[in-house]
Scaffold this motif. Structure first.
Motif, PDB file in Angstrom:
ATOM      1  N   THR A 207     -15.044  26.069 -21.421  1.00  0.00           N
ATOM      2  CA  THR A 207     -15.852  25.210 -22.293  1.00  0.00           C
ATOM      3  C   THR A 207     -16.156  23.882 -21.599  1.00  0.00           C
ATOM      4  O   THR A 207     -17.307  23.401 -21.613  1.00  0.00           O
ATOM      5  CB  THR A 207     -15.120  24.953 -23.624  1.00  0.00           C
ATOM      6  N   LEU A 208     -15.144  23.286 -20.988  1.00  0.00           N
ATOM      7  CA  LEU A 208     -15.349  22.024 -20.266  1.00  0.00           C
ATOM      8  C   LEU A 208     -16.298  22.210 -19.085  1.00  0.00           C
ATOM      9  O   LEU A 208     -17.192  21.389 -18.848  1.00  0.00           O
ATOM     10  CB  LEU A 208     -14.001  21.483 -19.775  1.00  0.00           C
ATOM     11  N   CYS A 209     -16.099  23.313 -18.354  1.00  0.00           N
ATOM     12  CA  CYS A 209     -16.950  23.561 -17.184  1.00  0.00           C
ATOM     13  C   CYS A 209     -18.398  23.789 -17.592  1.00  0.00           C
ATOM     14  O   CYS A 209     -19.340  23.319 -16.923  1.00  0.00           O
ATOM     15  CB  CYS A 209     -16.423  24.757 -16.399  1.00  0.00           C
ATOM     16  N   ASN A 210     -18.596  24.514 -18.663  1.00  0.00           N
ATOM     17  CA  ASN A 210     -19.968  24.820 -19.080  1.00  0.00           C
ATOM     18  C   ASN A 210     -20.713  23.591 -19.595  1.00  0.00           C
ATOM     19  O   ASN A 210     -21.943  23.587 -19.650  1.00  0.00           O
ATOM     20  CB  ASN A 210     -19.963  25.913 -20.154  1.00  0.00           C
ATOM     21  N   HIS A 211     -19.984  22.546 -19.964  1.00  0.00           N
ATOM     22  CA  HIS A 211     -20.629  21.308 -20.402  1.00  0.00           C
ATOM     23  C   HIS A 211     -20.707  20.282 -19.281  1.00  0.00           C
ATOM     24  O   HIS A 211     -21.188  19.161 -19.492  1.00  0.00           O
ATOM     25  CB  HIS A 211     -19.869  20.714 -21.590  1.00  0.00           C
ATOM     26  N   ALA A 212     -20.225  20.648 -18.115  1.00  0.00           N
ATOM     27  CA  ALA A 212     -20.275  19.717 -16.982  1.00  0.00           C
ATOM     28  C   ALA A 212     -21.699  19.611 -16.457  1.00  0.00           C
ATOM     29  O   ALA A 212     -22.453  20.588 -16.448  1.00  0.00           O
ATOM     30  CB  ALA A 212     -19.341  20.197 -15.871  1.00  0.00           C
ATOM     31  N   PRO A 213     -22.111  18.424 -15.996  1.00  0.00           N
ATOM     32  CA  PRO A 213     -23.488  18.229 -15.491  1.00  0.00           C
ATOM     33  C   PRO A 213     -23.681  18.733 -14.072  1.00  0.00           C
ATOM     34  O   PRO A 213     -24.788  18.657 -13.539  1.00  0.00           O
ATOM     35  CB  PRO A 213     -23.668  16.710 -15.559  1.00  0.00           C
ATOM     36  N   VAL A 214     -22.622  19.212 -13.436  1.00  0.00           N
ATOM     37  CA  VAL A 214     -22.721  19.703 -12.061  1.00  0.00           C
ATOM     38  C   VAL A 214     -22.348  21.178 -12.035  1.00  0.00           C
ATOM     39  O   VAL A 214     -21.685  21.695 -12.930  1.00  0.00           O
ATOM     40  CB  VAL A 214     -21.795  18.902 -11.116  1.00  0.00           C
ATOM     41  N   GLY A 215     -22.790  21.849 -10.967  1.00  0.00           N
ATOM     42  CA  GLY A 215     -22.438  23.246 -10.808  1.00  0.00           C
ATOM     43  C   GLY A 215     -21.001  23.408 -10.358  1.00  0.00           C
ATOM     44  O   GLY A 215     -20.525  22.713  -9.461  1.00  0.00           O
ATOM     45  N   ILE A 216     -20.280  24.331 -10.987  1.00  0.00           N
ATOM     46  CA  ILE A 216     -18.880  24.601 -10.655  1.00  0.00           C
ATOM     47  C   ILE A 216     -18.736  26.086 -10.340  1.00  0.00           C
ATOM     48  O   ILE A 216     -19.180  26.945 -11.117  1.00  0.00           O
ATOM     49  CB  ILE A 216     -17.933  24.202 -11.803  1.00  0.00           C
ATOM     50  N   LEU A 217     -18.118  26.359  -9.220  1.00  0.00           N
ATOM     51  CA  LEU A 217     -17.976  27.737  -8.761  1.00  0.00           C
ATOM     52  C   LEU A 217     -16.512  27.995  -8.383  1.00  0.00           C
ATOM     53  O   LEU A 217     -15.874  27.157  -7.758  1.00  0.00           O
ATOM     54  CB  LEU A 217     -18.870  27.993  -7.542  1.00  0.00           C
ATOM     55  N   PHE A 232     -24.227  25.936 -12.550  1.00  0.00           N
ATOM     56  CA  PHE A 232     -24.350  26.593 -11.262  1.00  0.00           C
ATOM     57  C   PHE A 232     -25.254  27.820 -11.360  1.00  0.00           C
ATOM     58  O   PHE A 232     -26.051  28.089 -10.451  1.00  0.00           O
ATOM     59  CB  PHE A 232     -22.964  27.011 -10.745  1.00  0.00           C
ATOM     60  N   ILE A 233     -25.127  28.558 -12.458  1.00  0.00           N
ATOM     61  CA  ILE A 233     -25.970  29.742 -12.643  1.00  0.00           C
ATOM     62  C   ILE A 233     -27.442  29.348 -12.676  1.00  0.00           C
ATOM     63  O   ILE A 233     -28.306  30.002 -12.063  1.00  0.00           O
ATOM     64  CB  ILE A 233     -25.571  30.481 -13.929  1.00  0.00           C
ATOM     65  N   ASP A 234     -27.733  28.245 -13.377  1.00  0.00           N
ATOM     66  CA  ASP A 234     -29.119  27.782 -13.459  1.00  0.00           C
ATOM     67  C   ASP A 234     -29.626  27.305 -12.090  1.00  0.00           C
ATOM     68  O   ASP A 234     -30.781  27.582 -11.712  1.00  0.00           O
ATOM     69  CB  ASP A 234     -29.231  26.648 -14.483  1.00  0.00           C
ATOM     70  N   LEU A 235     -28.791  26.591 -11.361  1.00  0.00           N
ATOM     71  CA  LEU A 235     -29.205  26.072 -10.064  1.00  0.00           C
ATOM     72  C   LEU A 235     -29.380  27.167  -9.017  1.00  0.00           C
ATOM     73  O   LEU A 235     -30.298  27.126  -8.200  1.00  0.00           O
ATOM     74  CB  LEU A 235     -28.187  25.038  -9.546  1.00  0.00           C
ATOM     75  N   GLY A 237     -29.707  30.539  -9.628  1.00  0.00           N
ATOM     76  CA  GLY A 237     -30.579  31.625 -10.038  1.00  0.00           C
ATOM     77  C   GLY A 237     -29.924  32.997  -9.976  1.00  0.00           C
ATOM     78  O   GLY A 237     -30.618  34.024  -9.975  1.00  0.00           O
ATOM     79  N   ILE A 238     -28.594  33.056  -9.958  1.00  0.00           N
ATOM     80  CA  ILE A 238     -27.927  34.372  -9.880  1.00  0.00           C
ATOM     81  C   ILE A 238     -27.960  35.105 -11.214  1.00  0.00           C
ATOM     82  O   ILE A 238     -27.708  36.297 -11.272  1.00  0.00           O
ATOM     83  CB  ILE A 238     -26.464  34.222  -9.414  1.00  0.00           C
ATOM     84  N   GLY A 239     -28.290  34.389 -12.279  1.00  0.00           N
ATOM     85  CA  GLY A 239     -28.367  35.022 -13.592  1.00  0.00           C
ATOM     86  C   GLY A 239     -26.999  35.107 -14.263  1.00  0.00           C
ATOM     87  O   GLY A 239     -25.953  35.147 -13.604  1.00  0.00           O
ATOM     88  N   TYR A 240     -27.048  35.131 -15.588  1.00  0.00           N
ATOM     89  CA  TYR A 240     -25.795  35.129 -16.348  1.00  0.00           C
ATOM     90  C   TYR A 240     -25.051  36.462 -16.253  1.00  0.00           C
ATOM     91  O   TYR A 240     -23.858  36.533 -16.564  1.00  0.00           O
ATOM     92  CB  TYR A 240     -26.075  34.770 -17.808  1.00  0.00           C
ATOM     93  N   ASN A 241     -25.731  37.515 -15.859  1.00  0.00           N
ATOM     94  CA  ASN A 241     -25.087  38.819 -15.682  1.00  0.00           C
ATOM     95  C   ASN A 241     -24.880  39.107 -14.194  1.00  0.00           C
ATOM     96  O   ASN A 241     -25.088  40.221 -13.721  1.00  0.00           O
ATOM     97  CB  ASN A 241     -25.936  39.923 -16.310  1.00  0.00           C
ATOM     98  N   TYR A 242     -24.426  38.092 -13.464  1.00  0.00           N
ATOM     99  CA  TYR A 242     -24.276  38.239 -12.026  1.00  0.00           C
ATOM    100  C   TYR A 242     -23.166  39.247 -11.692  1.00  0.00           C
ATOM    101  O   TYR A 242     -22.237  39.465 -12.473  1.00  0.00           O
ATOM    102  CB  TYR A 242     -23.963  36.890 -11.375  1.00  0.00           C
ATOM    103  N   ASN A 243     -23.303  39.837 -10.506  1.00  0.00           N
ATOM    104  CA  ASN A 243     -22.318  40.791 -10.017  1.00  0.00           C
ATOM    105  C   ASN A 243     -21.053  40.044  -9.602  1.00  0.00           C
ATOM    106  O   ASN A 243     -21.111  39.167  -8.736  1.00  0.00           O
ATOM    107  CB  ASN A 243     -22.891  41.569  -8.823  1.00  0.00           C
ATOM    108  N   PRO A 244     -19.888  40.357 -10.190  1.00  0.00           N
ATOM    109  CA  PRO A 244     -18.668  39.603  -9.869  1.00  0.00           C
ATOM    110  C   PRO A 244     -18.202  39.781  -8.435  1.00  0.00           C
ATOM    111  O   PRO A 244     -17.382  38.999  -7.961  1.00  0.00           O
ATOM    112  CB  PRO A 244     -17.636  40.165 -10.857  1.00  0.00           C
ATOM    113  N   VAL A 245     -18.696  40.806  -7.724  1.00  0.00           N
ATOM    114  CA  VAL A 245     -18.301  40.989  -6.327  1.00  0.00           C
ATOM    115  C   VAL A 245     -19.279  40.290  -5.376  1.00  0.00           C
ATOM    116  O   VAL A 245     -19.175  40.411  -4.163  1.00  0.00           O
ATOM    117  CB  VAL A 245     -18.209  42.492  -5.960  1.00  0.00           C
ATOM    118  N   LEU A 246     -20.214  39.552  -5.959  1.00  0.00           N
ATOM    119  CA  LEU A 246     -21.205  38.843  -5.157  1.00  0.00           C
ATOM    120  C   LEU A 246     -20.540  37.768  -4.301  1.00  0.00           C
ATOM    121  O   LEU A 246     -19.753  36.971  -4.798  1.00  0.00           O
ATOM    122  CB  LEU A 246     -22.247  38.200  -6.082  1.00  0.00           C
TER     123      LEU A 246
END
Length: 256
Positions: A207-217, A232-235, A237-246
């Motif tokens: 929840t905290l990470c998703n409200h952060a103004p920066v990308g977190i990976l 980070f997903i928005d920046l 462009g991997i999409g919200y259904n990204y492959n976890p082995v990416l």
């Protein structure tokens, strides 16, 4: 742990040598007593004694009550019933959970074998140790009782010392078993609570990470993406259904 024979030898000699003549005692159903030489018995243990012969109930109860401990730290309560049916009623009506059952085999209404079958089919009472006592001698009768689920088998007439030692052994094993079960239950509850706390912490973190103004990976040792926040997903462009082995290197511009 001492063997049964060694523990029999360690018990004091009986003051009453006439085994056929039960020593006098009160005929009350419930008795609180102290048992000598039962060092492994929990502080308060309950024995359910079942026999259709009132004199035998008195005699066996007296065997259990005649040995007194000076420190009075280990107490034994003896409950009696005339047959298996009465014993079940006693357990149900008074919420009695005995640590040990000593039961005659041949009884009216409900035999010792039938009563034991009722205990074993109930998960709440299936672990209660049962000592069967019978006038039927011979290996066949003993094997039949043990195959039916009895923890021990004694033939009448029996030595009082033998009864005391066998009661001691099964009460000790019963207490150890209950202690292990309680420890397992405790550890299971602690593990469930820890897992719940961990899930709650993960939810707060996300929840905290998703409200952060920066990308977190978050990546593993092979640089595979384990978690990416919404920014980070928005920046990337991997999409919200990204492959976890990416592998995160595959989404970084070569110049970066």
């Amino acid at each position: 742990r001492m063997s049964v024979d060694n523990q029999l030898e360690s018990l004091p000699e009986e003051t009453n040598t006439d085994n056929d003549s039960p020593a006098p005692m009160n005929r009350g159903r419930r008795r609180s007593v102290i048992v000598e030489n039962l060092e492994f018995i929990p502080k308060t243990s309950k024995i359910l004694l079942i026999d259709d012969n009132p004199d035998m109930r008195i005699y066996v109860s007296n065997i259990l009550t005649q040995h007194q401990q000076q420190d009075q730290q280990q107490q034994l309560e003896v409950f009696t019933a005339a047959d298996g049916e009465e014993a079940l009623d006693l357990m149900n009506n008074s919420n009695l959970m005995p640590d040990l059952v000593i039961s005659d085999v041949m009884m009216p209404k409900m035999s010792g074998l039938q009563f034991m079958a009722k205990l074993k089919e109930d998960p709440f009472t299936s672990a209660i140790p049962v000592i069967l006592v019978s006038a039927r001698a011979g290996g066949e009768a003993k094997v039949e009782g043990l195959q039916a689920g009895a923890d021990d088998y004694m033939t009448k007439p029996f030595a009082p010392k033998e009864l005391l030692v066998r009661a001691q052994i099964h009460l000790e094993l019963s207490q150890l078993r209950r202690g292990l079960e309680e420890e397992v239950d405790k550890r299971t509850r602690e593990l469930a609570q820890a897992n719940t706390s961990l899930r709650q912490s993960e939810e707060k973190y996300k929840t905290l990470c998703n409200h952060a103004p920066v990308g977190i990976l978050q990546v593993d040792q092979h640089l595979r993406i384990e978690y990416a926040n919404n920014r980070f997903i928005d920046l990337s462009g991997i999409g919200y259904n990204y492959n976890p082995v990416l592998n995160w290197n595959s989404i970084i511009h070569p110049d970066d």
